[in-house]
Design an enzyme around this catalytic site. Structure first.
Site, short mmCIF file in Angstrom:
data_model
loop_
_atom_site.label_atom_id
_atom_site.label_comp_id
_atom_site.label_asym_id
_atom_site.label_seq_id
_atom_site.Cartn_x
_atom_site.Cartn_y
_atom_site.Cartn_z
N ARG A 1 -23.91 -14.95 -20.34
CA ARG A 1 -24.11 -16.12 -21.21
C ARG A 1 -22.83 -16.54 -21.91
O ARG A 1 -22.07 -15.70 -22.36
CB ARG A 1 -25.11 -15.77 -22.35
CG ARG A 1 -26.45 -15.32 -21.89
CD ARG A 1 -27.45 -15.36 -23.03
NE ARG A 1 -27.26 -14.31 -24.02
CZ ARG A 1 -28.26 -13.75 -24.71
NH1 ARG A 1 -29.49 -14.15 -24.50
NH2 ARG A 1 -28.01 -12.82 -25.61
N ARG B 1 -20.61 -14.41 -27.19
CA ARG B 1 -20.90 -13.57 -28.35
C ARG B 1 -20.42 -12.16 -28.07
O ARG B 1 -20.65 -11.62 -26.98
CB ARG B 1 -22.40 -13.56 -28.62
CG ARG B 1 -22.88 -14.85 -29.26
CD ARG B 1 -24.37 -14.93 -29.33
NE ARG B 1 -24.98 -13.67 -29.74
CZ ARG B 1 -26.27 -13.47 -29.85
NH1 ARG B 1 -27.11 -14.44 -29.58
NH2 ARG B 1 -26.76 -12.31 -30.22
N ARG C 1 -29.36 -1.26 -26.66
CA ARG C 1 -30.58 -1.86 -27.19
C ARG C 1 -31.79 -1.48 -26.35
O ARG C 1 -32.89 -1.27 -26.87
CB ARG C 1 -30.46 -3.39 -27.20
CG ARG C 1 -29.57 -3.89 -28.31
CD ARG C 1 -29.93 -5.34 -28.60
NE ARG C 1 -28.79 -6.05 -29.15
CZ ARG C 1 -28.18 -7.07 -28.54
NH1 ARG C 1 -28.61 -7.50 -27.38
NH2 ARG C 1 -27.16 -7.63 -29.11
N LYS D 1 -39.42 -12.38 -25.78
CA LYS D 1 -40.61 -12.12 -26.59
C LYS D 1 -40.80 -13.16 -27.68
O LYS D 1 -41.92 -13.62 -27.92
CB LYS D 1 -40.49 -10.71 -27.20
CG LYS D 1 -41.74 -10.24 -27.90
CD LYS D 1 -41.54 -8.85 -28.46
CE LYS D 1 -40.48 -8.87 -29.54
NZ LYS D 1 -40.51 -7.70 -30.41
N ARG E 1 -44.75 1.58 -34.84
CA ARG E 1 -43.66 2.29 -34.18
C ARG E 1 -44.00 3.74 -33.90
O ARG E 1 -43.29 4.43 -33.18
CB ARG E 1 -42.41 2.29 -35.09
CG ARG E 1 -41.75 0.96 -35.23
CD ARG E 1 -41.22 0.45 -33.92
NE ARG E 1 -40.34 -0.70 -34.12
CZ ARG E 1 -40.19 -1.68 -33.25
NH1 ARG E 1 -40.88 -1.67 -32.12
NH2 ARG E 1 -39.36 -2.65 -33.48
#
Ligand SMILES: [Zn+2]
Length: 215
Positions: free
Chosen positions: A127, A161, A172, A13, A88
């Site tokens: 990743r 990470r 998430r 995004k 929201r």
């Protein structure tokens, strides 16, 4: 043109919003950024928000509405807005309609970058980066040409990470669904929701967004 761009973390995004900003001179209105800027600039709304936050309270919808109104007033009438992280709730969505209408604007599109959750988990958990130069790699999509050796600097240490793990990604996604669930039906009823495949190549996603904006 005023739009809301929705998409879970990892859907690209931020990149797509940046491209719209560059190509169309649109402004990205992120409530967090607007709040920080208003507090720093010491605008009346910023001072009000600062006092609220110093009391440890949440910034009210009324303050956020005022921030958005200030920002729209400061933008040229021809400058489009990309709303990010707001609204929201349905109450905020109704309020945004009013804020825009008061300025002769309207929301043209609500665009959701859709993702396949399992594919997103693979994309994110695969990743890793070179610990020396930071070049990015991926277990599935982009391995170094010589295994274990960075293409760019020859380094042999790599790192991941800690939050690039499946559990965090799924949490998430759940948070994202919880945040968007209250507003999507409101905009679907207005017939302005479009979905784009956020898992496609970045340029293909951009093309899809452009064709929505052209309508
Ligand atoms: Zn390297």
């Amino acid at each position: 043109m005023n739009i809301i761009l929705l998409g879970p973390p990892g859907a690209g995004k931020g990149t797509q919003a940046q491209r719209l900003v560059e190509r169309h001179g649109m402004r990205q209105l992120s409530t967090g950024d607007m709040l920080r800027a208003a507090v720093k600039a010491g605008t009346p709304t910023g001072l009000e928000a600062k006092a609220v936050m110093e009391r440890g309270e949440l910034v009210s919808d009324a303050i956020v509405s005022a921030l958005i109104g200030d920002e729209l007033d400061a933008m040229g009438a021809d400058t489009g807005a990309i709303f990010d992280g707001y609204p929201r709730t349905e109450a905020q969505a109704r309020s945004l309609d009013e804020i825009l209408a008061a300025r002769g604007r309207k929301l043209d599109h609500v665009i959701e970058l859709g993702v396949d959750e399992d594919a997103l988990v693979e994309r994110i958990t695969g990743r890793y980066t070179c610990a020396t130069c930071g070049k990015g790699y991926h277990d599935t999509f982009e391995q170094p040409k010589v295994p274990g050796t960075c293409d760019k600097c020859g380094g042999t240490e790599f790192k991941r990470r800690p939050d690039d793990n499946a559990e965090t990604v799924r949490t998430r996604m759940a948070e994202y669904r919880a945040k968007t669930a209250p507003i999507l039906p409101f905009y679907e009823a207005q017939g302005i929701v479009s979905k784009v495949d956020g898992m496609a190549e970045m340029d293909a996603v951009t093309d899809a967004l452009e064709s929505i904006l052209a309508n």
